[in-house]
Design a protein around this motif. Sequence first.
Motif, PDB file in Angstrom:
ATOM      1  N   VAL A  25       0.852  -1.189   0.000  1.00 18.18           N
ATOM      2  CA  VAL A  25       0.000   0.000   0.000  1.00 18.18           C
ATOM      3  C   VAL A  25       0.885   1.236   0.000  1.00 18.18           C
ATOM      4  N   LYS A  26       0.725   2.072  -1.036  1.00 17.65           N
ATOM      5  CA  LYS A  26       1.474   3.329  -1.095  1.00 17.65           C
ATOM      6  C   LYS A  26       0.520   4.467  -0.735  1.00 17.65           C
ATOM      7  N   ASP A  27       0.937   5.674  -0.993  1.00 18.68           N
ATOM      8  CA  ASP A  27       0.127   6.808  -0.571  1.00 18.68           C
ATOM      9  C   ASP A  27      -1.277   6.788  -1.180  1.00 18.68           C
ATOM     10  N   LYS A  28      -1.342   6.888  -2.507  1.00 18.26           N
ATOM     11  CA  LYS A  28      -2.663   6.873  -3.142  1.00 18.26           C
ATOM     12  C   LYS A  28      -2.759   5.780  -4.195  1.00 18.26           C
ATOM     13  N   SER A  29      -1.898   4.771  -4.031  1.00 16.03           N
ATOM     14  CA  SER A  29      -1.900   3.682  -5.008  1.00 16.03           C
ATOM     15  C   SER A  29      -1.460   2.388  -4.324  1.00 16.03           C
ATOM     16  N   LEU A  30      -1.568   1.300  -5.102  1.00 14.33           N
ATOM     17  CA  LEU A  30      -1.089   0.001  -4.624  1.00 14.33           C
ATOM     18  C   LEU A  30      -0.039  -0.501  -5.597  1.00 14.33           C
ATOM     19  N   GLU A  31       1.007  -1.120  -5.048  1.00 16.06           N
ATOM     20  CA  GLU A  31       1.927  -1.837  -5.927  1.00 16.06           C
ATOM     21  C   GLU A  31       1.595  -3.312  -5.756  1.00 16.06           C
ATOM     22  N   VAL A  32       1.183  -3.929  -6.855  1.00 12.28           N
ATOM     23  CA  VAL A  32       0.695  -5.304  -6.767  1.00 12.28           C
ATOM     24  C   VAL A  32       1.533  -6.229  -7.641  1.00 12.28           C
ATOM     25  N   THR A  33       1.994  -7.331  -7.037  1.00 13.20           N
ATOM     26  CA  THR A  33       2.677  -8.359  -7.814  1.00 13.20           C
ATOM     27  C   THR A  33       1.637  -9.387  -8.241  1.00 13.20           C
ATOM     28  N   ARG A  34       1.606  -9.678  -9.533  1.00 10.85           N
ATOM     29  CA  ARG A  34       0.597 -10.589 -10.074  1.00 10.85           C
ATOM     30  C   ARG A  34       1.222 -11.908 -10.504  1.00 10.85           C
ATOM     31  N   GLU A  35       0.498 -12.996 -10.253  1.00 12.93           N
ATOM     32  CA  GLU A  35       0.919 -14.315 -10.721  1.00 12.93           C
ATOM     33  C   GLU A  35       0.401 -14.477 -12.146  1.00 12.93           C
ATOM     34  N   VAL A  36       1.311 -14.385 -13.115  1.00 13.21           N
ATOM     35  CA  VAL A  36       0.883 -14.554 -14.509  1.00 13.21           C
ATOM     36  C   VAL A  36       1.599 -15.763 -15.098  1.00 13.21           C
ATOM     37  N   ASP A  37       1.151 -16.185 -16.284  1.00 10.37           N
ATOM     38  CA  ASP A  37       1.699 -17.406 -16.875  1.00 10.37           C
ATOM     39  C   ASP A  37       3.211 -17.354 -17.034  1.00 10.37           C
ATOM     40  N   GLU A  38       3.714 -16.169 -17.373  1.00 13.50           N
ATOM     41  CA  GLU A  38       5.150 -16.062 -17.653  1.00 13.50           C
ATOM     42  C   GLU A  38       5.984 -15.936 -16.389  1.00 13.50           C
ATOM     43  N   GLY A  39       5.345 -15.683 -15.263  1.00 18.23           N
ATOM     44  CA  GLY A  39       6.091 -15.476 -14.028  1.00 18.23           C
ATOM     45  C   GLY A  39       5.390 -14.473 -13.155  1.00 18.23           C
ATOM     46  N   LEU A  40       6.110 -13.431 -12.748  1.00 19.79           N
ATOM     47  CA  LEU A  40       5.501 -12.422 -11.890  1.00 19.79           C
ATOM     48  C   LEU A  40       5.489 -11.084 -12.613  1.00 19.79           C
ATOM     49  N   GLU A  41       4.395 -10.372 -12.436  1.00 18.77           N
ATOM     50  CA  GLU A  41       4.305  -9.056 -13.060  1.00 18.77           C
ATOM     51  C   GLU A  41       3.970  -8.054 -11.950  1.00 18.77           C
ATOM     52  N   THR A  42       4.681  -6.938 -11.922  1.00 21.89           N
ATOM     53  CA  THR A  42       4.376  -5.944 -10.890  1.00 21.89           C
ATOM     54  C   THR A  42       3.735  -4.731 -11.542  1.00 21.89           C
ATOM     55  N   ILE A  43       2.596  -4.328 -11.010  1.00 21.14           N
ATOM     56  CA  ILE A  43       1.901  -3.171 -11.571  1.00 21.14           C
ATOM     57  C   ILE A  43       1.544  -2.192 -10.453  1.00 21.14           C
ATOM     58  N   GLU A  44       1.238  -0.989 -10.837  1.00 24.11           N
ATOM     59  CA  GLU A  44       0.773  -0.024  -9.856  1.00 24.11           C
ATOM     60  C   GLU A  44      -0.632   0.398 -10.247  1.00 24.11           C
ATOM     61  N   VAL A  45      -1.550   0.362  -9.307  1.00 24.92           N
ATOM     62  CA  VAL A  45      -2.917   0.812  -9.587  1.00 24.92           C
ATOM     63  C   VAL A  45      -3.285   1.932  -8.634  1.00 24.92           C
ATOM     64  N   LYS A  46      -4.063   2.877  -9.148  1.00 23.78           N
ATOM     65  CA  LYS A  46      -4.508   3.983  -8.301  1.00 23.78           C
ATOM     66  C   LYS A  46      -5.667   3.521  -7.425  1.00 23.78           C
ATOM     67  N   ILE A  47      -5.750   4.067  -6.266  1.00 24.36           N
ATOM     68  CA  ILE A  47      -6.880   3.811  -5.377  1.00 24.36           C
ATOM     69  C   ILE A  47      -7.984   4.799  -5.755  1.00 24.36           C
ATOM     70  N   PRO A  48      -9.264   4.445  -5.834  1.00 21.46           N
ATOM     71  CA  PRO A  48      -9.842   3.146  -5.486  1.00 21.46           C
ATOM     72  C   PRO A  48      -9.548   2.067  -6.534  1.00 21.46           C
ATOM     73  N   ALA A  49      -9.491   0.805  -6.065  1.00 20.26           N
ATOM     74  CA  ALA A  49      -9.156  -0.282  -6.976  1.00 20.26           C
ATOM     75  C   ALA A  49      -9.781  -1.601  -6.512  1.00 20.26           C
ATOM     76  N   ILE A  50      -9.831  -2.528  -7.469  1.00 24.39           N
ATOM     77  CA  ILE A  50     -10.281  -3.894  -7.187  1.00 24.39           C
ATOM     78  C   ILE A  50      -9.048  -4.785  -7.191  1.00 24.39           C
ATOM     79  N   VAL A  51      -8.905  -5.638  -6.189  1.00 25.07           N
ATOM     80  CA  VAL A  51      -7.796  -6.600  -6.181  1.00 25.07           C
ATOM     81  C   VAL A  51      -8.363  -8.002  -6.011  1.00 25.07           C
ATOM     82  N   THR A  52      -7.991  -8.923  -6.911  1.00 28.74           N
ATOM     83  CA  THR A  52      -8.361 -10.322  -6.698  1.00 28.74           C
ATOM     84  C   THR A  52      -7.120 -11.072  -6.264  1.00 28.74           C
TER      85      THR A  52
END
Lengths: 249, 539
Positions: free
Chosen positions: A148-175
């Motif tokens: 959890v960052k100030d107004k965003s989230l840094e999320v590591t995702r489990e993808v087929d190729e490995g791991l992907e890190t993205i940043e999403v602004k809040i408000p957001a949906i996370v599965t």
Amino acid sequence: MKILVAVKRVIDYNVQIRVKEDNSGIVTDNVKMSTNPPDDNAIEEAVRIKESGKAKEIVAITIGEDKAQETVRKALAVGADRGIHVKTEGIVEPLAVSKILKAIVEKEKPDLVFMGKQAIDDDCNQTGQMLAALLNWPQATFASKIEVKDKSLEVTREVDEGLETIEVKIPAIVTCDLRLNEPRYASLPNIMKAKKKPLDQMSATDLGVDTKPRIEQIKVEEPPKRKAGIKVANVAELVNKLKNEAKVI
Amino acid sequence: MTKEVMEYDVVIVGGGPSGLSSAIKLKQLNPEINVCVLEKASEIGAHILSGNVFETRALDELIPNWKELENPIKTKVTKEKFLFLGKNKSISWPTWLLPKVQQNHNNYIISLANLCRWLAEQAEKLGVEIFPGFPASEILYDNDGSVKGVATQDMGIDKDGNKKDSFESGIELHAKVTIFAEGCRGHLGKQLINKFELDKGKNPQQYGIGLKEIWEIDEKHHEEGLVMHTAGWPLDNNTYGGSFMYHAENKQIFLGYVIGLDYKNPHLSPFDEFQRFKTHPSIKKYIKGGKRISYGARALIEGGIQSLPKMYMPGALLIGCDAGTLNMPKIKGSHTAMKSGMIAAETIVEHFRDNKSLSIYEEKFNKSWVHKELHQARNVKPSFNWGLILGIIFTGIDQILFRGKLPFTLKHKHADHEALMPAEKMPKIDYPKPDNIITFDKTSSVYLTGTNHTDNQPVHLHLKDPELPIKYNLEKYDEAAQRYCPAGVYEVQMENNINKFVINSQNCIHCKTCDIKEPSQNINWVTPEGGGGPKYGNM
């Protein structure tokens, strides 16, 4: 910050699923039910964020028949502050679930919505994505790490190729993925306290959502049985069978 | 670290028929008493396995209007059969010639697991607090030696005993009176019996193992309400046991086999006897074309009144089959377990109100119909020590002519773990291979139980001497644990030419047979992490 976490009641992952004799669905009578496993990860992550001081309130929501309340009670026992149960009957498809969640989001105004990446009963893996579209919020699916960052989230995702890190602004949906964390146990005193936490009840109709299925389920069948294996006498026979019977080499 | 403490008037260990009946009765007699029930299964009913043909006598007393409530007691017994099986033949025994205790009209075919779920709902409505997923792992004593309560199991311990990140300490539950209702061979009940010498002057307890499957069968073979029992094949004349087949609702039949754990031949496998039994033409004709949907096994009490320990001690009561109230010739223990729990509730209410000693339990029990039933039944099981044929003849005389009133009591001379003969002296048994249609192997059977134990937790089957299985049991008994365990928990594997004893504890279906039958009493069953074990549906 306020986090809304959606939890679903499903057939327990240890139970062997049985198809109804008339192929109209699966047997749910006399079957142990529990919380969809990745939903436990979603609750756990929300509680950890709250414990770190970055969130103030966690609201757990479930959709389904009366007994679905058990899953909310469990979420309350591991740290959610209050619960919502939206009562529905029969099958509720991801689109209907997303519409209900949208109505709740508009009422509750959370900053984040967490849920499992998919439910182990229908394996749809659609609700989070549909909800993001309906709300026009950013989404981070298959999360295995959330910062959890100030107004965003840094999320590591489990993808087929490995791991992907993205940043999403809040408000957001996370599965949430199963690798996100190890859910805690509900302690006995906390289960007792959870019984006293508030749990609001409403129906899908109260929220103005039509939950009528859009998909007609024609039949449900068991996967074909695997044939018994055979023992081969030597390598030559194996090669012969692979070539001429299985036709794979 | 000191554990958190919660105080109750009464803590009940075990959410089966006896514990739940006790909880309900306590609340009925005095709603002010606060009662908590601990259950090791993930939900009430998930560790319950029973036939079950249910006699409603105790329920009629506990909840007189049960018929008016929505309830899971649906199928009345309409027809009975008793067969003696030979290898391929069978002789039908007229039911009017059966002892009265074995006649079942007015009884119901039920799922005991579902009855327990229903009893739990009734208890919760009365304000009983029920906690599934919390095994009581330890007895707590006061300074004066009386029972003060129990501690629940710590959660989140790894296999080496270290705390995992998810560690959650167990808590202490203190009670004015603790009721132990764990069912047959409860692991705390066993400790209490030893500590307070509750079995002093009694015969050694006798046990059986019951295996059960639920089948969905072809409509044309299904007769809802039919109760059928068999004796004879595949067991020999010297092994005590028999089968049941109950035609329940929804085209289901409850099919099971019970074998006395006093069997002598270490080559015998109760699981495989049950599988083989299903191939008999008189049985196969029912299940052919059907589908097996559930499997499970559980040890049961067979000792009766001669082996019934004292059921009270300072601060605690021992009820149901944790003590051993099953009526063997009736093949029923649910109604007696329930009644023993109701008597416990009455005892506790008087104990609180009039400061009476818990020892009044014994008086009340001895005056009750449970005692009368068990007294009449007492000579049946020991008479089968003379073999099936003499046992049946004696039982006929004892039960039909004398109605259990013969002026003597036969004794159980040995404990079950003393019964095994050396492997080399007993015949090997060649069990047929499973066909995966009528008969199955242990692995696919355990799969149906939904059994799971969280990975990376300590093994809950403790060996007092870890060397004994290989150094002694393997040679002397061909390590019988490989066969008496109905879930394939114990294996002897050859690794680099060295035999190794393997315990697959995650397969354990909590039947307690190993704790009973191991010849040197080397295996001690303790509670695994809460929620582990089978997830039985309508067993």
